[in-house]
Design a protein around this motif. Structure first.
Motif, PDB file in Angstrom:
ATOM      1  N   HIS A   1     -11.084   6.889  -2.582  1.00  0.00           N
ATOM      2  CA  HIS A   1      -9.956   6.519  -3.424  1.00  0.00           C
ATOM      3  C   HIS A   1      -9.496   7.761  -4.179  1.00  0.00           C
ATOM      4  CE1 HIS A   1      -7.589   4.439  -6.465  1.00  0.00           C
ATOM      5  NE2 HIS A   1      -7.706   3.326  -5.758  1.00  0.00           N
ATOM      6  N   LYS A   2      -8.188   7.907  -4.302  1.00  0.00           N
ATOM      7  CA  LYS A   2      -7.629   9.085  -4.982  1.00  0.00           C
ATOM      8  C   LYS A   2      -8.234   9.281  -6.373  1.00  0.00           C
ATOM      9  CE  LYS A   2      -3.369   8.786  -6.535  1.00  0.00           C
ATOM     10  NZ  LYS A   2      -3.291   9.142  -7.980  1.00  0.00           N
TER      11      LYS A   2
ATOM     12  N   HIS B   1       0.836  -1.190   0.000  1.00  0.00           N
ATOM     13  CA  HIS B   1       0.000   0.000   0.000  1.00  0.00           C
ATOM     14  C   HIS B   1       0.876   1.247   0.000  1.00  0.00           C
ATOM     15  CE1 HIS B   1      -3.682  -2.320   1.466  1.00  0.00           C
ATOM     16  NE2 HIS B   1      -4.107  -1.617   0.431  1.00  0.00           N
TER      17      HIS B   1
ATOM     18  N   ARG C   1     -16.110   3.649  -2.151  1.00  0.00           N
ATOM     19  CA  ARG C   1     -16.207   2.316  -2.737  1.00  0.00           C
ATOM     20  C   ARG C   1     -16.585   1.274  -1.677  1.00  0.00           C
ATOM     21  NH1 ARG C   1     -10.913   1.983  -6.808  1.00  0.00           N
ATOM     22  NH2 ARG C   1     -11.340   3.933  -7.944  1.00  0.00           N
TER      23      ARG C   1
ATOM     24  N   ARG D   1     -12.738   2.605   5.631  1.00  0.00           N
ATOM     25  CA  ARG D   1     -13.890   2.310   4.775  1.00  0.00           C
ATOM     26  C   ARG D   1     -14.841   1.328   5.462  1.00  0.00           C
ATOM     27  NH1 ARG D   1     -11.747   1.398  -0.980  1.00  0.00           N
ATOM     28  NH2 ARG D   1     -10.896  -0.461   0.003  1.00  0.00           N
TER      29      ARG D   1
ATOM     30  N   GLY E   1      -5.002   2.284  -0.157  1.00  0.00           N
ATOM     31  CA  GLY E   1      -5.957   1.632   0.728  1.00  0.00           C
ATOM     32  C   GLY E   1      -6.065   2.194   2.128  1.00  0.00           C
TER      33      GLY E   1
END
Length: 480
Positions: free
Chosen positions: A140-141, A105, A169, A262, A135
């Motif tokens: 998310h970028k 990551h 997500r 998340r 992550g």
């Protein structure tokens, strides 16, 4: 056809739930080689004379890595543990186990990204790819409504735009089995002493006893949301100072990735469906969004967050005797009870409330006029939940050299103390020498007469410090 093996390099993602690198490695390879390195870089002394990792966080990290190993073993796998430089260890293991690719990551702070770059360069020489995954954030970028270079420097602008234009997500599925190569030497877990530290001592006054690992992280989330049902009142209680449940206390597990942000987000959404949404459910997500923001800002500004002038380029004024003042601050010897209590809690437990952190930082920078980077470095050593972006980003914010649209943010410490510790319970917990002073007077012992102090068994400069003189004129006139 030969079997394909992918090495999964764990860093601050010590979990199997919502972990893309593990899921993708299991999906694409015949065998997966999970690895964790206890890098000596993180157990050295910094330029500030502080340690990069203190004993509370080191113990928590060891527990977290051990829990990950136990979990992987439960799935039929293993975790290779090594002490040493990953720049040497990762390529060596890759060659030993005939690895086809290495997954990890991506980090954002320059020291962490520098380590990745060095590993990547060595792997490239042996014709191996280091694949980067994202992550550590809610968003998310790739899903942001602007490129990193254009991220707003004001949080509110950022928040409103991502809430309107971006989606979070779904989590990755948790693996149920893992196949690893035949591993001859998985390695021993290091002891605290082997990392050059002393075993921390538990303090009965701690808000809670934190134990590292994904298992404990998920249990804590389950307790806070479902068992105690404290989430519904989070916004009302989050500025508390005593006890386990005034806030989520997720931060230590989030910092080493035992808990996915998340996962927290989707659990909040499930809670809202089953028990109802309110300001508190939103506010927990709001607070965690700051973690995302600081990580993205670090991506934007790089190592400018570690400089005294921050990304604004102008450092706050500092006093001539800041060495002396800093020592008193970090040891909880300023003579300002609310500051001293918070610093003593930090030193004794590795934890401090959000309210406490803002006050001690403001006091160090604005009242004592000590270089804020020294305070940030001290927190880096002491905090159980230290992560570079959140720590240095928040300190820069308080110092007025980061993401704060308001200039000269300055907390009135006595006003804060009387508002958030009105009965003096917190101060008396950590400063028992002041236990006999009435609640309405305990935040300002320096304002009491000699006769009053004698009545309450306090001798300033003897059993409790006298107030730091430099700030007396500014603070004493405040009505309490």
């Amino acid at each position: 056809m030969s079997e394909k093996t992918i090495l999964v390099w764990f860093r601050n993602d010590l979990r199997i739930h919502d972990n893309e690198i593990l899921v993708e490695a299991i999906r694409k390879a015949d065998k997966v080689l999970p690895v964790f390195c206890f890098d000596p870089f993180y157990f050295r002394t910094t330029q500030y004379g502080t340690l990069k990792t203190g004993n509370f966080r080191a113990k928590f990290l060891i527990e977290s890595v051990q829990n990950l190993r136990d979990t992987l073993r439960g799935l039929g796998g293993e975790l290779i543990v090594r002490m040493g430089d990953p720049v040497q260890i990762i390529p060596q293991l890759a060659e030993q186990y005939q690895v086809a690719e290495v997954y990890h990551h991506r980090e954002v702070a320059f020291e962490e990204t520098n380590i990745s770059s060095k590993v990547e360069a060595v792997l490239w020489k042996i014709k191996l790819n280091l694949k980067h995954f994202i992550g550590h954030t809610f968003y998310h970028k790739e899903d942001l409504p602007f490129p990193i270079k254009d991220i707003p420097d004001v949080f509110t602008v950022f928040r409103k735009k991502v809430e309107r234009d971006s989606d979070i997500r779904p989590c990755f599925e948790t693996p149920t089995a893992i196949t690893v190569p035949s591993i001859a030497d998985a390695g021993e877990m290091p002891t605290i002493a082997q990392l050059g530290l002393t075993e921390p001592v538990d303090d009965s006054r701690a808000v809670m006893q934190f134990t590292g690992g994904e298992t404990e992280a998920l249990q804590r989330m389950n307790h806070y949301f479902w068992g105690s049902d404290k989430l519904k009142a989070y916004k009302l209680t989050r500025n508390g100072l005593l006890g386990a449940d005034y806030s989520s206390k997720f931060s230590p597990w989030l910092s080493v990735g035992c808990l996915s942000t998340r996962q927290v987000y989707w659990e909040v959404k499930r809670y809202e469906q089953e028990r109802g949404a309110n300001d508190s459910t939103y506010w927990l997500i709001f607070e965690l969004l700051w973690r995302d923001y600081f990580r993205f800002m670090f991506k934007k500004y790089g190592n400018q967050f570690f400089k005294a002038g921050g990304f604004k380029g102008e450092a706050p004024e500092v006093s001539a005797n800041q060495d002396e003042l800093f020592e008193k601050w970090k040891n909880g010897q300023t003579g300002m009870p609310f500051i001293d209590a918070n610093m003593r809690e930090l030193n004794a437990t590795g934890f401090m409330s959000n309210r406490g952190r803002q006050n001690v930082a403001s006091f160090l920078v604005r009242d004592l006029k000590v270089n804020w980077t020294r305070g940030a470095a001290y927190f880096e050593e002491k905090l159980l939940d230290y992560s570079p972006a959140s720590n240095w980003g928040n300190w820069a914010y308080v110092a007025g050299v980061g993401n704060d649209p308001r200039e000269n943010r300055h907390f009135n410490i006595i006003k804060q103390a009387t508002e958030y510790d009105p009965k003096g319970e917190y101060v008396k917990t950590w400063l028992p020498e002041l236990k006999d002073i009435p609640a309405k007077l305990v935040q300002t012992p320096f304002a009491l007469s000699i006769n009053e102090l004698n009545m309450y068994h306090v001798q300033l400069g003897v059993n409790y410090p006298g107030f730091i003189a430099e700030t007396t004129e500014k603070i004493l006139p405040v009505k309490v």
